[in-house]
Design an enzyme around this catalytic site. Sequence first.
Site, PDB file in Angstrom:
ATOM      1  N   GLY A  42      -0.600 -27.097  54.302  1.00 27.09           N
ATOM      2  CA  GLY A  42       0.094 -26.004  53.629  1.00 27.09           C
ATOM      3  C   GLY A  42       1.404 -25.642  54.290  1.00 27.09           C
ATOM      4  CB  CYS A  43       2.301 -25.051  57.811  1.00 27.53           C
ATOM      5  SG  CYS A  43       1.124 -23.688  58.027  1.00 27.53           S
ATOM      6  CB  THR A  44       3.527 -30.066  56.096  1.00 27.48           C
ATOM      7  OG1 THR A  44       3.034 -30.162  57.430  1.00 27.48           O
ATOM      8  CG2 THR A  44       4.477 -31.212  55.814  1.00 27.48           C
TER       9      THR A  44
END
Length: 151
Positions: A42-44
């Site tokens: 998700g952060c990527t």
Amino acid sequence: MIEEGGRAPALRLATTDGQDIDLAAPGGKLVLYFYPKDDTSGCTREAQDFTALAGDFAEAGTRIVGISRDSAKSHDKFIAKYELKVPLAVDDGAVSEAFGTWVEKSMYGRKYMGMERATFLIGADGTVLRAWRKVKVPGHASEVLKAAQGS
């Protein structure tokens, strides 16, 4: 906890692109997005979405900075691996505490403290123009861009 219409705290951030940002007076609009961990799915995706729109944010006179409690070394690897065009900042805890993004989470019945995915659009004078809490990644960067273009 910082809310819309409130003032960003008088804290300074050093970013991976060598810039120092005074959150209380960033000198232009600033998107500060909090994310849990470098190099997770998700952060990527969120960092890639902001990277893809970086030129549009620049045209809107808005800087973007991602922030987590990961180390500078971790941030540098994350940026290099995904060719990110968005600078990142290391939070020693002061910024996430001030913005209320360091929260109790729960996974598989285990409670722990972690970073809430949240984004803040801060005006040139340090006023929080918009706040997004408990962010869902798909479409979020585009929504933030529309807000930056309209402010």
